[in-house]
Design a protein around this motif. Structure first.
Motif, PDB file in Angstrom:
ATOM      1  N   TYR A 293       0.880  -1.177   0.036  1.00 44.58           N
ATOM      2  CA  TYR A 293       0.076  -0.070   0.113  1.00 44.58           C
ATOM      3  C   TYR A 293       0.690   1.308  -0.075  1.00 44.58           C
ATOM      4  CZ  TYR A 293      -3.788  -3.263   0.889  1.00 44.58           C
ATOM      5  OH  TYR A 293      -4.384  -4.238   1.146  1.00 44.58           O
ATOM      6  N   TYR A 294       0.730   2.133  -0.913  1.00 46.69           N
ATOM      7  CA  TYR A 294       1.439   3.395  -1.275  1.00 46.69           C
ATOM      8  C   TYR A 294       0.684   4.589  -0.590  1.00 46.69           C
ATOM      9  CZ  TYR A 294       3.068   7.368  -3.852  1.00 46.69           C
ATOM     10  OH  TYR A 294       3.512   8.537  -4.337  1.00 46.69           O
ATOM     11  N   PHE A 295       1.497   5.398   0.160  1.00 49.09           N
ATOM     12  CA  PHE A 295       0.887   6.719   0.708  1.00 49.09           C
ATOM     13  C   PHE A 295       1.922   7.777   0.373  1.00 49.09           C
ATOM     14  CE2 PHE A 295      -0.438   3.000   3.357  1.00 49.09           C
ATOM     15  CZ  PHE A 295      -1.784   3.612   3.568  1.00 49.09           C
ATOM     16  N   ASN A 296       1.405   8.814   0.092  1.00 47.01           N
ATOM     17  CA  ASN A 296       1.892  10.177  -0.132  1.00 47.01           C
ATOM     18  C   ASN A 296       1.020  11.381  -0.094  1.00 47.01           C
ATOM     19  OD1 ASN A 296       3.970  11.914  -0.286  1.00 47.01           O
ATOM     20  ND2 ASN A 296       4.015  12.076  -2.631  1.00 47.01           N
ATOM     21  N   GLY A 297       0.735  11.912   1.206  1.00 45.21           N
ATOM     22  CA  GLY A 297      -0.281  12.765   1.124  1.00 45.21           C
ATOM     23  C   GLY A 297      -1.536  12.117   1.285  1.00 45.21           C
ATOM     24  N   GLU A 298      -2.313  12.657   0.360  1.00 44.83           N
ATOM     25  CA  GLU A 298      -3.843  11.998   0.083  1.00 44.83           C
ATOM     26  C   GLU A 298      -3.983  11.054  -0.866  1.00 44.83           C
ATOM     27  OE1 GLU A 298      -6.792  15.129  -0.543  1.00 44.83           O
ATOM     28  OE2 GLU A 298      -6.639  15.923   1.451  1.00 44.83           O
ATOM     29  N   ASN A 299      -2.645  10.959  -1.478  1.00 51.27           N
ATOM     30  CA  ASN A 299      -2.371   9.683  -2.544  1.00 51.27           C
ATOM     31  C   ASN A 299      -2.390   8.502  -1.667  1.00 51.27           C
ATOM     32  OD1 ASN A 299      -2.506  11.780  -4.548  1.00 51.27           O
ATOM     33  ND2 ASN A 299      -0.370  12.047  -4.236  1.00 51.27           N
ATOM     34  N   PHE A 300      -3.141   7.480  -2.477  1.00 51.96           N
ATOM     35  CA  PHE A 300      -3.431   6.074  -1.759  1.00 51.96           C
ATOM     36  C   PHE A 300      -3.541   4.868  -2.933  1.00 51.96           C
ATOM     37  CE2 PHE A 300      -5.772   2.638  -0.325  1.00 51.96           C
ATOM     38  CZ  PHE A 300      -4.889   1.939   0.515  1.00 51.96           C
ATOM     39  N   GLN A 301      -2.970   3.929  -2.618  1.00 50.09           N
ATOM     40  CA  GLN A 301      -3.048   2.950  -3.877  1.00 50.09           C
ATOM     41  C   GLN A 301      -2.513   1.590  -3.115  1.00 50.09           C
ATOM     42  OE1 GLN A 301      -0.809   3.810  -7.538  1.00 50.09           O
ATOM     43  NE2 GLN A 301      -1.730   1.709  -8.638  1.00 50.09           N
ATOM     44  N   GLU A 302      -3.472   0.523  -3.925  1.00 43.51           N
ATOM     45  CA  GLU A 302      -2.993  -0.777  -3.331  1.00 43.51           C
ATOM     46  C   GLU A 302      -2.403  -1.495  -4.609  1.00 43.51           C
ATOM     47  OE1 GLU A 302      -5.498  -4.776  -1.846  1.00 43.51           O
ATOM     48  OE2 GLU A 302      -6.348  -3.901  -3.592  1.00 43.51           O
ATOM     49  N   LEU A 303      -1.182  -1.913  -4.253  1.00 42.11           N
ATOM     50  CA  LEU A 303      -0.473  -2.615  -5.493  1.00 42.11           C
ATOM     51  C   LEU A 303      -0.394  -4.199  -5.133  1.00 42.11           C
ATOM     52  CD1 LEU A 303       2.579  -0.081  -4.945  1.00 42.11           C
ATOM     53  CD2 LEU A 303       0.758  -0.070  -6.508  1.00 42.11           C
ATOM     54  N   ILE A 304      -0.747  -5.024  -6.205  1.00 42.47           N
ATOM     55  CA  ILE A 304      -0.894  -6.405  -6.196  1.00 42.47           C
ATOM     56  C   ILE A 304       0.477  -6.986  -6.344  1.00 42.47           C
ATOM     57  CG2 ILE A 304      -2.066  -8.411  -7.206  1.00 42.47           C
ATOM     58  CD1 ILE A 304      -4.391  -6.642  -7.918  1.00 42.47           C
TER      59      ILE A 304
END
Length: 314
Positions: A293-304
């Motif tokens: 799971y990637y975070f940067n400020g309000e940026n969020f993304q699940e990586l398989i």
């Protein structure tokens, strides 16, 4: 009243045979010679026309009486169109005029507006730029044929990065504090309805003063473990079949890293690695699966798949 009714009943709307033989085919009311009014006199015609129903008014013999039919205004639609065009041009001229902002503020707003006006990447576009009292509002809309939901997600991510970059620009926080200027972005959530996405002001920049810029991209402060886990759990609630029975084991939030995904530029942020065991459609556990799971400020993304990553120099 009886006299008028008797006279109106004698009105005819087509010429007689004698009049046709004489060549007189004008439509004239035929009024009986009563009450001293001879047939065809102006007095008889006036009496008949004044009592005639609306559908008789086109009779040419009634011209000059108080029942004269008003000619239709053939230019009404042209006048309405001209008025609409005039009002539209007037509104555009008023909006184009600069508001009473200090020259320093107005110059910054005009430079920003010139860079963003008419931008369109196929998903998101700038629909309008509005100058206000020490404020510049940029209105975003979905591009033609693009999904509104997809455009909303994109504008949220882009404006988060844009806000951080703006506050990290040399002299920008001081400029905002000195002038009280604000940069506002909105998104059209429904036709004609806009909601605010981001507002960059002195107070906002003071809150992100620790943001770093690496290769022109912002690296926001590291989220706490509790914050990161809360975001991950909220995401899993909407994606797992049976979230309540899921088992979750996650690492701590990483140090600042760069990650590289296929066909995407390098990005910066933080990563949390989790092992998840959840039930499948048959009610049994599918076994632990690893996610990043990637975070940067309000940026969020699940990586398989595990991304290429490396530590950022402190």
């Amino acid at each position: 009243m009886r006299l008028l009714i008797e006279q109106v009943s004698n009105i005819r709307l087509r010429p007689s045979l004698q009049e046709v033989h004489r060549g007189d085919t004008r439509l004239k009311p035929n009024v009986a010679p009563q009450a001293g009014a001879r047939r065809g006199t102006s007095a008889a015609i006036a009496i008949a026309c004044s009592a005639a129903p609306v559908w008789v008014r086109f009779n040419p013999s009634c011209i000059g009486t108080n029942m004269k039919r008003k000619p239709a205004n053939r230019f009404a639609s042209v006048k309405a169109l001209a008025l609409f065009v005039f009002i539209s041009l007037a509104v555009d001229m008023v909006r184009a005029q600069s508001v009473n902002n200090p020259p320093e503020v107005q110059a910054a707003f005009e430079a920003t507006a010139a860079r963003v006006r008419n931008l369109d990447d196929g998903t998101l576009k700038v629909g309008d730029v509005i100058f206000g009292d020490r404020s510049l509002t940029i209105r975003f809309q979905p591009s033609a044929g693009a999904s509104r939901e997809k455009a909303a997600k994109k504008v949220a991510a882009q404006m988060a990065n844009w806000a951080g970059s703006l506050c990290s620009h040399d002299g920008m926080p001081a400029f905002l504090r000195r002038t009280g200027a604000r940069f506002i972005t909105t998104f059209e959530t429904a036709p004609g309805t806009y909601e605010q996405v981001r507002e960059v002001s002195a107070a906002f920049c003071d809150g992100v003063s620790s943001t770093r810029i690496i290769d022109g991209k912002p690296l926001y402060p590291k989220p706490t473990y509790e914050t990161a886990i809360g975001v991950i759990k909220a995401h899993l609630k909407g994606s797992l079949l049976d979230y309540d029975s899921a088992k979750l084991e996650c690492s701590e939030v990483s140090a600042p890293v760069w990650i590289k995904l296929p066909l995407e530029p390098r990005r910066y942020g933080y990563v949390v690695e989790c092992d998840i065991n959840a039930k499948n459609a048959f009610g049994g556990y599918a076994g632990y699966q690893r996610r990043w799971y990637y975070f940067n400020g309000e940026n969020f993304q699940e990586l398989i798949n595990e991304p290429r990553a490396g530590l950022v120099d402190q």
